[in-house]
Scaffold this motif. Structure first.
Motif, PDB file in Angstrom:
ATOM      1  N   GLN A 196       0.834  -1.200   0.000  1.00 52.55           N
ATOM      2  CA  GLN A 196       0.000   0.000   0.000  1.00 52.55           C
ATOM      3  C   GLN A 196       0.874   1.257   0.000  1.00 52.55           C
ATOM      4  OE1 GLN A 196      -3.427  -0.109  -0.213  1.00 52.55           O
ATOM      5  NE2 GLN A 196      -2.957  -2.288  -0.548  1.00 52.55           N
ATOM      6  N   PRO A 197       0.382   2.358  -0.598  1.00 54.32           N
ATOM      7  CA  PRO A 197       1.149   3.609  -0.545  1.00 54.32           C
ATOM      8  C   PRO A 197       1.327   4.101   0.886  1.00 54.32           C
ATOM      9  CG  PRO A 197      -0.603   3.718  -2.193  1.00 54.32           C
ATOM     10  CD  PRO A 197      -0.851   2.481  -1.379  1.00 54.32           C
ATOM     11  N   VAL A 198       2.485   4.653   1.157  1.00 51.44           N
ATOM     12  CA  VAL A 198       2.756   5.274   2.455  1.00 51.44           C
ATOM     13  C   VAL A 198       2.528   6.767   2.279  1.00 51.44           C
ATOM     14  CG1 VAL A 198       4.447   5.654   4.273  1.00 51.44           C
ATOM     15  CG2 VAL A 198       4.455   3.505   3.002  1.00 51.44           C
ATOM     16  N   ASP A 199       1.472   7.288   2.908  1.00 48.76           N
ATOM     17  CA  ASP A 199       1.121   8.697   2.686  1.00 48.76           C
ATOM     18  C   ASP A 199       1.158   9.517   3.973  1.00 48.76           C
ATOM     19  OD1 ASP A 199      -1.114   7.750   3.963  1.00 48.76           O
ATOM     20  OD2 ASP A 199      -2.437   7.899   2.225  1.00 48.76           O
ATOM     21  N   GLY A 200       1.811   8.997   5.000  1.00 50.81           N
ATOM     22  CA  GLY A 200       1.946   9.752   6.237  1.00 50.81           C
ATOM     23  C   GLY A 200       3.170   9.316   7.010  1.00 50.81           C
ATOM     24  N   ASN A 201       3.305   9.809   8.217  1.00 50.15           N
ATOM     25  CA  ASN A 201       4.432   9.428   9.049  1.00 50.15           C
ATOM     26  C   ASN A 201       4.304   7.982   9.521  1.00 50.15           C
ATOM     27  OD1 ASN A 201       5.575  11.916   8.789  1.00 50.15           O
ATOM     28  ND2 ASN A 201       4.949  12.660  10.806  1.00 50.15           N
ATOM     29  N   VAL A 202       5.439   7.379   9.820  1.00 49.59           N
ATOM     30  CA  VAL A 202       5.501   6.042  10.403  1.00 49.59           C
ATOM     31  C   VAL A 202       6.068   6.203  11.805  1.00 49.59           C
ATOM     32  CG1 VAL A 202       6.498   3.739  10.213  1.00 49.59           C
ATOM     33  CG2 VAL A 202       5.848   4.992   8.144  1.00 49.59           C
ATOM     34  N   THR A 203       5.439   5.554  12.781  1.00 50.78           N
ATOM     35  CA  THR A 203       5.913   5.670  14.162  1.00 50.78           C
ATOM     36  C   THR A 203       6.136   4.283  14.749  1.00 50.78           C
ATOM     37  OG1 THR A 203       3.678   5.707  15.091  1.00 50.78           O
ATOM     38  CG2 THR A 203       4.647   7.826  14.481  1.00 50.78           C
ATOM     39  N   TRP A 204       7.023   4.246  15.746  1.00 48.17           N
ATOM     40  CA  TRP A 204       7.327   2.998  16.466  1.00 48.17           C
ATOM     41  C   TRP A 204       7.390   3.295  17.951  1.00 48.17           C
ATOM     42  CZ3 TRP A 204       7.529  -1.916  17.349  1.00 48.17           C
ATOM     43  CH2 TRP A 204       8.443  -2.457  18.259  1.00 48.17           C
ATOM     44  N   THR A 205       6.744   2.446  18.747  1.00 37.70           N
ATOM     45  CA  THR A 205       6.846   2.552  20.206  1.00 37.70           C
ATOM     46  C   THR A 205       6.928   1.153  20.799  1.00 37.70           C
ATOM     47  OG1 THR A 205       4.428   2.572  20.460  1.00 37.70           O
ATOM     48  CG2 THR A 205       5.542   4.713  20.345  1.00 37.70           C
ATOM     49  N   SER A 206       7.739   1.019  21.836  1.00 39.18           N
ATOM     50  CA  SER A 206       7.792  -0.226  22.609  1.00 39.18           C
ATOM     51  C   SER A 206       7.545   0.107  24.077  1.00 39.18           C
ATOM     52  CB  SER A 206       9.145  -0.921  22.433  1.00 39.18           C
ATOM     53  OG  SER A 206      10.206  -0.137  22.965  1.00 39.18           O
ATOM     54  N   ASP A 207       6.945  -0.858  24.780  1.00 39.00           N
ATOM     55  CA  ASP A 207       6.654  -0.604  26.193  1.00 39.00           C
ATOM     56  C   ASP A 207       7.848  -1.029  27.061  1.00 39.00           C
ATOM     57  OD1 ASP A 207       6.607  -3.347  26.352  1.00 39.00           O
ATOM     58  OD2 ASP A 207       4.456  -3.504  26.808  1.00 39.00           O
ATOM     59  N   PHE A 208       7.626  -1.186  28.357  1.00 43.56           N
ATOM     60  CA  PHE A 208       8.721  -1.485  29.282  1.00 43.56           C
ATOM     61  C   PHE A 208       8.693  -2.939  29.766  1.00 43.56           C
ATOM     62  CE2 PHE A 208       8.282   3.060  29.358  1.00 43.56           C
ATOM     63  CZ  PHE A 208       9.592   3.515  29.421  1.00 43.56           C
ATOM     64  N   ALA A 209       8.060  -3.828  28.966  1.00 43.28           N
ATOM     65  CA  ALA A 209       7.971  -5.232  29.389  1.00 43.28           C
ATOM     66  C   ALA A 209       8.792  -6.109  28.444  1.00 43.28           C
ATOM     67  CB  ALA A 209       6.507  -5.665  29.432  1.00 43.28           C
ATOM     68  N   VAL A 210       8.146  -6.845  27.575  1.00 51.37           N
ATOM     69  CA  VAL A 210       8.809  -7.843  26.720  1.00 51.37           C
ATOM     70  C   VAL A 210       9.356  -7.184  25.456  1.00 51.37           C
ATOM     71  CG1 VAL A 210       8.452  -9.974  25.418  1.00 51.37           C
ATOM     72  CG2 VAL A 210       7.286  -9.632  27.613  1.00 51.37           C
ATOM     73  N   ALA A 211      10.567  -7.606  25.027  1.00 48.95           N
ATOM     74  CA  ALA A 211      11.154  -7.157  23.759  1.00 48.95           C
ATOM     75  C   ALA A 211      11.267  -8.356  22.825  1.00 48.95           C
ATOM     76  CB  ALA A 211      12.521  -6.531  23.981  1.00 48.95           C
ATOM     77  N   ALA A 212      11.391  -8.082  21.519  1.00 47.86           N
ATOM     78  CA  ALA A 212      11.521  -9.127  20.493  1.00 47.86           C
ATOM     79  C   ALA A 212      12.539  -8.668  19.455  1.00 47.86           C
ATOM     80  CB  ALA A 212      10.167  -9.434  19.866  1.00 47.86           C
ATOM     81  N   SER A 213      12.684  -9.473  18.390  1.00 47.13           N
ATOM     82  CA  SER A 213      13.758  -9.186  17.419  1.00 47.13           C
ATOM     83  C   SER A 213      13.463  -7.984  16.536  1.00 47.13           C
ATOM     84  CB  SER A 213      14.023 -10.417  16.543  1.00 47.13           C
ATOM     85  OG  SER A 213      12.881 -10.763  15.786  1.00 47.13           O
ATOM     86  N   GLY A 214      12.183  -7.545  16.488  1.00 43.28           N
ATOM     87  CA  GLY A 214      11.899  -6.295  15.816  1.00 43.28           C
ATOM     88  C   GLY A 214      11.471  -6.428  14.368  1.00 43.28           C
ATOM     89  N   TRP A 215      11.795  -5.416  13.575  1.00 39.73           N
ATOM     90  CA  TRP A 215      11.228  -5.323  12.231  1.00 39.73           C
ATOM     91  C   TRP A 215      12.204  -4.655  11.260  1.00 39.73           C
ATOM     92  CZ3 TRP A 215      11.303  -0.164  11.295  1.00 39.73           C
ATOM     93  CH2 TRP A 215      11.218   0.691  12.407  1.00 39.73           C
ATOM     94  N   LYS A 216      11.970  -4.948  10.001  1.00 41.87           N
ATOM     95  CA  LYS A 216      12.650  -4.262   8.900  1.00 41.87           C
ATOM     96  C   LYS A 216      11.587  -3.828   7.909  1.00 41.87           C
ATOM     97  CE  LYS A 216      16.111  -4.739   5.227  1.00 41.87           C
ATOM     98  NZ  LYS A 216      17.145  -5.606   4.610  1.00 41.87           N
ATOM     99  N   MET A 217      11.502  -2.540   7.664  1.00 41.74           N
ATOM    100  CA  MET A 217      10.478  -1.963   6.810  1.00 41.74           C
ATOM    101  C   MET A 217      11.137  -1.202   5.669  1.00 41.74           C
ATOM    102  SD  MET A 217       7.689   0.974   7.792  1.00 41.74           S
ATOM    103  CE  MET A 217       9.037   2.152   7.996  1.00 41.74           C
ATOM    104  N   CYS A 218      10.656  -1.417   4.453  1.00 44.55           N
ATOM    105  CA  CYS A 218      11.208  -0.740   3.283  1.00 44.55           C
ATOM    106  C   CYS A 218      10.111   0.047   2.575  1.00 44.55           C
ATOM    107  CB  CYS A 218      11.824  -1.746   2.306  1.00 44.55           C
ATOM    108  SG  CYS A 218      13.101  -2.794   3.049  1.00 44.55           S
ATOM    109  N   ALA A 219      10.522   1.083   1.885  1.00 44.03           N
ATOM    110  CA  ALA A 219       9.618   1.862   1.043  1.00 44.03           C
ATOM    111  C   ALA A 219      10.147   1.768  -0.383  1.00 44.03           C
ATOM    112  CB  ALA A 219       9.570   3.313   1.504  1.00 44.03           C
ATOM    113  N   ARG A 220       9.338   1.243  -1.283  1.00 38.96           N
ATOM    114  CA  ARG A 220       9.773   1.017  -2.656  1.00 38.96           C
ATOM    115  C   ARG A 220       8.998   1.924  -3.605  1.00 38.96           C
ATOM    116  NH1 ARG A 220      14.456  -1.355  -1.430  1.00 38.96           N
ATOM    117  NH2 ARG A 220      14.220  -3.421  -0.524  1.00 38.96           N
ATOM    118  N   ARG A 221       9.678   2.364  -4.671  1.00 37.21           N
ATOM    119  CA  ARG A 221       9.033   3.191  -5.680  1.00 37.21           C
ATOM    120  C   ARG A 221       8.621   2.346  -6.873  1.00 37.21           C
ATOM    121  NH1 ARG A 221      13.259   7.778  -6.981  1.00 37.21           N
ATOM    122  NH2 ARG A 221      14.665   6.031  -6.712  1.00 37.21           N
ATOM    123  N   THR A 222       7.604   2.781  -7.592  1.00 38.93           N
ATOM    124  CA  THR A 222       7.312   2.229  -8.907  1.00 38.93           C
ATOM    125  C   THR A 222       7.448   3.356  -9.914  1.00 38.93           C
ATOM    126  OG1 THR A 222       4.944   2.629  -8.679  1.00 38.93           O
ATOM    127  CG2 THR A 222       5.754   0.450  -8.058  1.00 38.93           C
TER     128      THR A 222
END
Length: 290
Positions: free
Chosen positions: A68-94
């Motif tokens: 889907q098109p990304v048409d706004g800001n992207v935000t990330w928040t984590s709390d103070f309990a459990v952590a995990a390996s996380g994410w990788k996010m890309c934005a591609r053009r056509t």
């Protein structure tokens, strides 16, 4: 925030320390720049569900948002309990033309808009005309650049004779690419073919971590010779003896050529027929300094 742009693909951003666990109580705000439309591609996603959030276009991420098109800001928040390996996010053009839709991609450090192809080999990454080594088609266009371009050096591995002599064009920073460009820092490369049927043009350019040749040394195609005692000098065949009669031809280029100046040590040729040219102009004994 602590999120990180991927150094191997600057169209991607990752959680802190990815692929290792992100920290607790983290937050990031991310946005895209430029007029192009960018499309979401989340390549990895492992977070504490219901407590840690990657938000895209104002809604928490889920796999249905991919593409889907990304048409706004992207935000990330984590709390103070459990952590995990996380994410990788890309934005591609056509990129859409009148006849084709192609995707900008990154492979081996090259960024390419258009149908040109990328190949990664031992010690170098190359970009090629569509269908290489076969002839490319008509009415095609590409724009190419290399990650870390000013510190990567061009190797012209293959350039079909005739490319640039027709209305097809292969340029770097607005100047036609030729053998003389071997060893130059890589800039923005653009290629286009006309709307006539190709007559065999094809090319392959590679990016090196360092020039294969020391600046100031010659590259030669043909029977002309580089002086073994002084690699800054090139000579006619059999020098200091006479070169042979007949249809002898050489193409010569100097690595790092734009910063070099011509010195003619000796020049004896058939009167009235200057067969030595530089930049399309005949070379005479008084051509020194160019």
């Amino acid at each position: 925030g602590p999120c990180t742009v991927d150094t191997l693909d600057c169209e991607c951003v990752t959680s802190h320390r990815f692929p290792y666990n992100y920290g607790m109580g983290e937050s990031c705000n991310m946005s895209l720049h430029g007029p192009d439309t960018w499309y979401l591609s989340v390549e990895s996603y492992d977070v504490e569900e219901g407590y840690d959030y990657l938000t895209v276009n104002g809604v928490p991420y889920d796999p249905s948002l991919n593409g889907q098109p990304v048409d706004g800001n992207v935000t990330w928040t984590s709390d103070f309990a459990v952590a995990a390996s996380g994410w990788k996010m890309c934005a591609r053009r056509t990129v859409t033309t009148s006849t084709t839709t192609t995707r900008t991609f990154n492979l081996g450090g090259w960024y390419v808009d258009g149908p040109c192809e990328v190949e990664r080999g031992e010690g170098k990454e190359c970009v090629m005309s569509p269908g290489f080594p076969s002839a490319y088609g008509e009415d095609l266009r590409c724009e190419m650049s290399i990650f870390g371009g000013p510190t990567r050096y061009l190797e012209v591995e293959y350039l079909e004779e005739g490319v640039g002599l027709r209305t097809d064009s292969l340029t770097m920073d607005g100047r036609e690419v030729g053998r003389r460009d071997d060893g130059r820092p890589i800039g923005t490369i653009a290629w286009s073919s006309d709307d006539l049927a190709s007559i065999g043009g094809t090319w392959k350019l590679c990016a090196l971590e360092a020039p294969r040749q020391q600046a100031g040394t010659w590259g030669v195609q043909g029977p002309c010779e580089v002086d073994a005692d002084d690699p800054e000098c090139v000579m006619s065949p059999n020098f200091p003896g006479n070169y042979a009669a007949g249809d002898l031809r050489c193409t010569m280029w100097i690595y790092g050529g734009s910063a070099r100046h011509l010195e003619i040590t000796r020049m004896e040729m058939e009167t009235g027929f200057p067969p030595l040219f530089m930049g399309g102009a005949p070379v005479f004994p008084d051509s020194e300094g160019g």
